[in-house]
Design a protein around this motif. Structure first.
Motif, PDB file in Angstrom:
ATOM      1  N   ARG A 291       0.831  -1.211   0.000  1.00  0.00           N
ATOM      2  CA  ARG A 291       0.000   0.000   0.000  1.00  0.00           C
ATOM      3  C   ARG A 291       0.866   1.262   0.000  1.00  0.00           C
ATOM      4  O   ARG A 291       0.582   2.240  -0.695  1.00  0.00           O
ATOM      5  CB  ARG A 291      -0.923   0.000   1.213  1.00  0.00           C
ATOM      6  CG  ARG A 291      -2.064  -1.006   1.156  1.00  0.00           C
ATOM      7  CD  ARG A 291      -2.960  -0.872   2.378  1.00  0.00           C
ATOM      8  NE  ARG A 291      -3.968  -1.903   2.404  1.00  0.00           N
ATOM      9  CZ  ARG A 291      -5.142  -1.834   1.775  1.00  0.00           C
ATOM     10  NH1 ARG A 291      -5.419  -0.759   1.040  1.00  0.00           N
ATOM     11  NH2 ARG A 291      -6.013  -2.816   1.864  1.00  0.00           N
ATOM     12  N   ILE A 292       1.931   1.228   0.800  1.00  0.00           N
ATOM     13  CA  ILE A 292       2.826   2.389   0.866  1.00  0.00           C
ATOM     14  C   ILE A 292       3.502   2.618  -0.484  1.00  0.00           C
ATOM     15  O   ILE A 292       3.554   3.746  -0.996  1.00  0.00           O
ATOM     16  CB  ILE A 292       3.874   2.192   1.978  1.00  0.00           C
ATOM     17  CG1 ILE A 292       3.188   2.196   3.347  1.00  0.00           C
ATOM     18  CG2 ILE A 292       4.945   3.272   1.910  1.00  0.00           C
ATOM     19  CD1 ILE A 292       4.099   1.800   4.493  1.00  0.00           C
ATOM     20  N   TYR A 293       4.031   1.532  -1.084  1.00  0.00           N
ATOM     21  CA  TYR A 293       4.669   1.645  -2.399  1.00  0.00           C
ATOM     22  C   TYR A 293       3.705   2.231  -3.423  1.00  0.00           C
ATOM     23  O   TYR A 293       4.050   3.140  -4.193  1.00  0.00           O
ATOM     24  CB  TYR A 293       5.112   0.261  -2.885  1.00  0.00           C
ATOM     25  CG  TYR A 293       6.425  -0.225  -2.316  1.00  0.00           C
ATOM     26  CD1 TYR A 293       7.449   0.646  -1.992  1.00  0.00           C
ATOM     27  CD2 TYR A 293       6.644  -1.587  -2.134  1.00  0.00           C
ATOM     28  CE1 TYR A 293       8.649   0.179  -1.482  1.00  0.00           C
ATOM     29  CE2 TYR A 293       7.849  -2.058  -1.627  1.00  0.00           C
ATOM     30  CZ  TYR A 293       8.847  -1.171  -1.301  1.00  0.00           C
ATOM     31  OH  TYR A 293      10.027  -1.628  -0.808  1.00  0.00           O
TER      32      TYR A 293
ATOM     33  N   PHE B  31       3.512  10.436  -6.333  1.00  0.00           N
ATOM     34  CA  PHE B  31       4.777  11.145  -6.493  1.00  0.00           C
ATOM     35  C   PHE B  31       5.635  10.627  -7.641  1.00  0.00           C
ATOM     36  O   PHE B  31       6.643  11.237  -7.980  1.00  0.00           O
ATOM     37  CB  PHE B  31       5.580  11.083  -5.183  1.00  0.00           C
ATOM     38  CG  PHE B  31       4.869  11.678  -4.006  1.00  0.00           C
ATOM     39  CD1 PHE B  31       4.803  13.057  -3.845  1.00  0.00           C
ATOM     40  CD2 PHE B  31       4.230  10.868  -3.089  1.00  0.00           C
ATOM     41  CE1 PHE B  31       4.134  13.621  -2.763  1.00  0.00           C
ATOM     42  CE2 PHE B  31       3.556  11.406  -2.013  1.00  0.00           C
ATOM     43  CZ  PHE B  31       3.501  12.791  -1.850  1.00  0.00           C
ATOM     44  N   GLY B  32       5.273   9.497  -8.217  1.00  0.00           N
ATOM     45  CA  GLY B  32       5.993   9.003  -9.383  1.00  0.00           C
ATOM     46  C   GLY B  32       6.999   7.925  -9.067  1.00  0.00           C
ATOM     47  O   GLY B  32       7.308   7.635  -7.903  1.00  0.00           O
ATOM     48  N   LEU B  33       7.537   7.343 -10.127  1.00  0.00           N
ATOM     49  CA  LEU B  33       8.421   6.197 -10.006  1.00  0.00           C
ATOM     50  C   LEU B  33       9.746   6.552  -9.346  1.00  0.00           C
ATOM     51  O   LEU B  33      10.244   5.818  -8.480  1.00  0.00           O
ATOM     52  CB  LEU B  33       8.658   5.599 -11.394  1.00  0.00           C
ATOM     53  CG  LEU B  33       9.360   4.250 -11.475  1.00  0.00           C
ATOM     54  CD1 LEU B  33       8.599   3.198 -10.664  1.00  0.00           C
ATOM     55  CD2 LEU B  33       9.498   3.802 -12.922  1.00  0.00           C
TER      56      LEU B  33
ATOM     57  N   ARG C 101       6.862  -4.017 -11.107  1.00  0.00           N
ATOM     58  CA  ARG C 101       5.687  -4.844 -11.389  1.00  0.00           C
ATOM     59  C   ARG C 101       4.408  -4.009 -11.291  1.00  0.00           C
ATOM     60  O   ARG C 101       3.536  -4.092 -12.154  1.00  0.00           O
ATOM     61  CB  ARG C 101       5.636  -6.009 -10.392  1.00  0.00           C
ATOM     62  CG  ARG C 101       4.424  -6.893 -10.553  1.00  0.00           C
ATOM     63  CD  ARG C 101       4.332  -7.907  -9.436  1.00  0.00           C
ATOM     64  NE  ARG C 101       3.091  -8.652  -9.494  1.00  0.00           N
ATOM     65  CZ  ARG C 101       2.659  -9.464  -8.545  1.00  0.00           C
ATOM     66  NH1 ARG C 101       3.379  -9.635  -7.462  1.00  0.00           N
ATOM     67  NH2 ARG C 101       1.522 -10.113  -8.664  1.00  0.00           N
ATOM     68  N   VAL C 102       4.315  -3.221 -10.234  1.00  0.00           N
ATOM     69  CA  VAL C 102       3.126  -2.389 -10.047  1.00  0.00           C
ATOM     70  C   VAL C 102       3.073  -1.275 -11.080  1.00  0.00           C
ATOM     71  O   VAL C 102       2.023  -0.981 -11.665  1.00  0.00           O
ATOM     72  CB  VAL C 102       3.111  -1.810  -8.620  1.00  0.00           C
ATOM     73  CG1 VAL C 102       1.917  -0.868  -8.439  1.00  0.00           C
ATOM     74  CG2 VAL C 102       3.055  -2.929  -7.589  1.00  0.00           C
ATOM     75  N   ALA C 103       4.229  -0.656 -11.345  1.00  0.00           N
ATOM     76  CA  ALA C 103       4.275   0.457 -12.296  1.00  0.00           C
ATOM     77  C   ALA C 103       3.862   0.014 -13.697  1.00  0.00           C
ATOM     78  O   ALA C 103       3.070   0.676 -14.371  1.00  0.00           O
ATOM     79  CB  ALA C 103       5.683   1.059 -12.321  1.00  0.00           C
TER      80      ALA C 103
ATOM     81  N   TYR D  95      -4.851  -7.779  -3.218  1.00  0.00           N
ATOM     82  CA  TYR D  95      -4.702  -6.325  -3.182  1.00  0.00           C
ATOM     83  C   TYR D  95      -4.069  -5.805  -4.467  1.00  0.00           C
ATOM     84  O   TYR D  95      -4.511  -4.808  -5.036  1.00  0.00           O
ATOM     85  CB  TYR D  95      -3.874  -5.890  -1.975  1.00  0.00           C
ATOM     86  CG  TYR D  95      -3.678  -4.391  -1.944  1.00  0.00           C
ATOM     87  CD1 TYR D  95      -4.765  -3.550  -1.744  1.00  0.00           C
ATOM     88  CD2 TYR D  95      -2.430  -3.822  -2.156  1.00  0.00           C
ATOM     89  CE1 TYR D  95      -4.607  -2.177  -1.738  1.00  0.00           C
ATOM     90  CE2 TYR D  95      -2.266  -2.452  -2.148  1.00  0.00           C
ATOM     91  CZ  TYR D  95      -3.358  -1.630  -1.933  1.00  0.00           C
ATOM     92  OH  TYR D  95      -3.195  -0.273  -1.948  1.00  0.00           O
ATOM     93  N   LEU D  96      -3.034  -6.491  -4.951  1.00  0.00           N
ATOM     94  CA  LEU D  96      -2.401  -6.077  -6.194  1.00  0.00           C
ATOM     95  C   LEU D  96      -3.388  -6.130  -7.360  1.00  0.00           C
ATOM     96  O   LEU D  96      -3.412  -5.244  -8.213  1.00  0.00           O
ATOM     97  CB  LEU D  96      -1.185  -6.956  -6.491  1.00  0.00           C
ATOM     98  CG  LEU D  96       0.082  -6.618  -5.707  1.00  0.00           C
ATOM     99  CD1 LEU D  96       1.145  -7.671  -5.969  1.00  0.00           C
ATOM    100  CD2 LEU D  96       0.591  -5.240  -6.049  1.00  0.00           C
TER     101      LEU D  96
END
Length: 292
Positions: free
Chosen positions: A16-18, A25-27, A85-87, A157-158
């Motif tokens: 969640r924090i990531y 705020f961006g990558l 992975r999330v980005a 969650y992902l």
């Protein structure tokens, strides 16, 4: 190998924090925060830090100082791969480049109409496999055989953030119902993916030298491939510089279909990848029984 607890490092709170930082705020800001997160793990995740230190010091032959510095780099690289992975799944795929090295071997494998087994490990970022198969093999169904049941919460969650993956999961179960799922997948000319570098508590194992010391490995994937003469590829997706991911697929072409020969070939391939990408090895426990 010390007993793996069936639990990989990570938590929903961390994810969640990531994701919050990434979206707001961006990558690059996410990578900046990761500098401090990685440092935290060096000092406060003692068991995993010790295991990574022994990887560099004992199995890769680094000096003591170099090994310590590379523990930090290993944590930082692990964090970057999770962020990537999330980005990528959240719409930033255009920031990355992808290299298909040996993708023709998958095409050749599927032409045999026997299904196929892809052997990988807890190295690199095979979670990005969806992005390699979506365009190149829209017709191919990839089944990832997993044991990480306790991470269902993280997976869910992902998926709520990034959407469902095209890759299906086959979960290893005590009632052995997964065997029927795997047989059906192979009969439908689908691919089974095994991270074959770990074994669970009740699994039958082989013992084989790996990186200078005997290690136990699960018999299942190797016996399945050898007994049924299923085509096998060794596959890895590794992160390289400048937001670049390199997909490797290498065929296994044996003179005899024997499980132990397949295991030996698999470990030779894995050792080569580990030496080339030492910071992308994610077995954060006493893998070689170095201090247990």
């Amino acid at each position: 190998m010390a007993k793996w607890k069936g639990k990989s490092r990570g938590s929903v709170l961390g994810m969640r924090i990531y994701i919050f930082i990434l979206k707001n705020f961006g990558l690059y800001a996410s990578y900046f925060v990761l500098l401090f997160v990685a440092l935290y793990f060096v000092f406060f995740a003692f068991n995993s830090t010790e295991s990574v230190y022994f990887l560099f010091k004992k199995h890769l032959g680094y000096s003591r100082t170099k090994a310590v510095l590379n523990v930090y780099k290993s944590y930082f690289t692990f964090g970057k791969i999770q962020l990537d992975r999330v980005a990528i799944a959240s719409g930033l795929k255009h920031k990355y480049t992808f290299e298909f090295d040996g993708i023709q071997h998958i095409q050749n494998l599927l032409k045999q109409n026997k299904g196929g087994i892809l052997l990988t490990a807890h190295i690199g970022n095979f979670n990005l496999a969806k992005h390699f198969f979506d365009k190149k093999h829209d017709h191919t169904i990839v089944n990832l055989v997993v044991t990480d049941l306790e991470h269902e919460e993280i997976k869910n969650y992902l998926e709520s953030v990034t959407g469902k993956s095209a890759i299906k999961l086959i979960v290893l179960k005590e009632d052995l119902s997964h065997i029927f799922e795997m047989n059906n997948a192979l009969q439908n000319n689908e691919l089974l993916v095994f991270a074959a570098d770990r074994y669970t508590e009740h699994a039958k194992t082989y013992t084989q030298d790996f990186m200078g010391k005997p290690v136990k490995f699960p018999q299942g994937p190797f016996k399945l491939a050898a007994r049924n003469k299923i085509p096998v590829l060794f596959v890895h997706i590794m992160r390289e510089q400048n937001f670049h991911y390199h997909f490797y697929a290498r065929p296994y072409n044996p003179e005899k279909n024997e499980a132990k020969n397949l295991l030996k070939a698999y470990l030779e391939n894995l050792e080569m990848m580990l030496k080339k990408y030492p910071h992308q090895w994610y077995n954060y426990y006493d893998y070689w029984n170095d201090f247990s």
